[in-house]
Design a protein around this motif. Structure first.
Motif, PDB file in Angstrom:
ATOM      1  N   ARG A  70       0.876  -1.368  -0.425  1.00 58.13           N
ATOM      2  CA  ARG A  70       0.138   0.138  -0.347  1.00 58.13           C
ATOM      3  C   ARG A  70       0.685   1.074  -0.089  1.00 58.13           C
ATOM      4  O   ARG A  70       0.763   2.100  -0.752  1.00 58.13           O
TER       5      ARG A  70
ATOM      6  N   SER B  69      -8.479   2.480  -5.393  1.00 60.02           N
ATOM      7  CA  SER B  69      -9.137   2.925  -4.107  1.00 60.02           C
ATOM      8  C   SER B  69      -7.971   3.572  -3.200  1.00 60.02           C
ATOM      9  O   SER B  69      -8.782   3.745  -2.219  1.00 60.02           O
ATOM     10  N   ILE B  70      -7.219   2.431  -3.090  1.00 61.34           N
ATOM     11  CA  ILE B  70      -6.233   2.819  -2.660  1.00 61.34           C
ATOM     12  C   ILE B  70      -5.565   4.352  -2.245  1.00 61.34           C
ATOM     13  O   ILE B  70      -5.192   4.683  -1.523  1.00 61.34           O
TER      14      ILE B  70
ATOM     15  N   LYS C 273      -8.055   5.931  -0.749  1.00 69.17           N
ATOM     16  CA  LYS C 273      -8.624   6.509   0.585  1.00 69.17           C
ATOM     17  C   LYS C 273      -7.289   7.280   1.193  1.00 69.17           C
ATOM     18  O   LYS C 273      -7.199   7.833   2.734  1.00 69.17           O
ATOM     19  N   TRP C 274      -6.395   7.438   1.305  1.00 66.81           N
ATOM     20  CA  TRP C 274      -5.110   7.774   1.474  1.00 66.81           C
ATOM     21  C   TRP C 274      -5.498   9.390   1.434  1.00 66.81           C
ATOM     22  O   TRP C 274      -5.325  10.293   2.046  1.00 66.81           O
TER      23      TRP C 274
ATOM     24  N   ASN D   4      -8.014  10.606   1.155  1.00 65.11           N
ATOM     25  CA  ASN D   4      -9.447  11.343   1.795  1.00 65.11           C
ATOM     26  C   ASN D   4      -8.991  10.717   3.759  1.00 65.11           C
ATOM     27  O   ASN D   4      -9.320  11.777   4.343  1.00 65.11           O
ATOM     28  N   ASP D   5      -8.715  10.171   3.291  1.00 66.55           N
ATOM     29  CA  ASP D   5      -8.504   9.607   5.367  1.00 66.55           C
ATOM     30  C   ASP D   5      -6.956   9.410   5.725  1.00 66.55           C
ATOM     31  O   ASP D   5      -7.208  10.212   7.059  1.00 66.55           O
TER      32      ASP D   5
ATOM     33  N   THR E 211      -3.619   4.136   4.990  1.00 68.08           N
ATOM     34  CA  THR E 211      -4.214   2.984   4.036  1.00 68.08           C
ATOM     35  C   THR E 211      -4.491   1.757   4.754  1.00 68.08           C
ATOM     36  O   THR E 211      -5.021   0.901   4.046  1.00 68.08           O
TER      37      THR E 211
ATOM     38  N   SER F  66      -6.283  -1.622   6.460  1.00 65.65           N
ATOM     39  CA  SER F  66      -7.961  -1.957   5.552  1.00 65.65           C
ATOM     40  C   SER F  66      -8.788  -2.569   6.870  1.00 65.65           C
ATOM     41  O   SER F  66      -8.294  -3.052   8.567  1.00 65.65           O
TER      42      SER F  66
END
Length: 90
Positions: A12, A41-42, A45-46, A48-49, A52, A54
């Motif tokens: 990731r 998607s990874i 996610k990085w 936005n949040d 990474t 899960s």
């Protein structure tokens, strides 16, 4: 057919760093050996949040025998390997 296993944290991180360096989506996918949608998607996610990780943990049905019972059962089996299943369950 089951779902594929999660990517490791190292993989990731490689995806995130490759995307930060400006590579295309397909290059980190080839590097890590995953699909392009997984890379997207990874990376999203990085963005936005900020991480990474899960959230998917123990998938599937919980085991019938807990760890303590498993150790105990293996001890019984090692004592006498010719015991029947009926004797072990009793």
């Amino acid at each position: 057919m089951g779902k594929a296993a999660d990517l490791s944290e190292f993989d990731r991180g490689q995806i995130v760093m490759a995307r930060k360096l400006g590579t295309s989506i397909i290059e980190p996918a080839r590097l890590v050996g995953c699909s392009r949608s997984a890379v997207v998607s990874i990376h999203a996610k990085w963005i936005n949040d900020g991480d990474t990780s899960s959230r998917r943990q123990g998938v599937g049905r919980p085991g019938v025998i807990k760890e303590k019972g498993r150790r105990r059962l293996s001890r019984f089996v090692k004592q006498n390997r010719r015991q029947t299943v009926a004797h072990l369950t009793a």
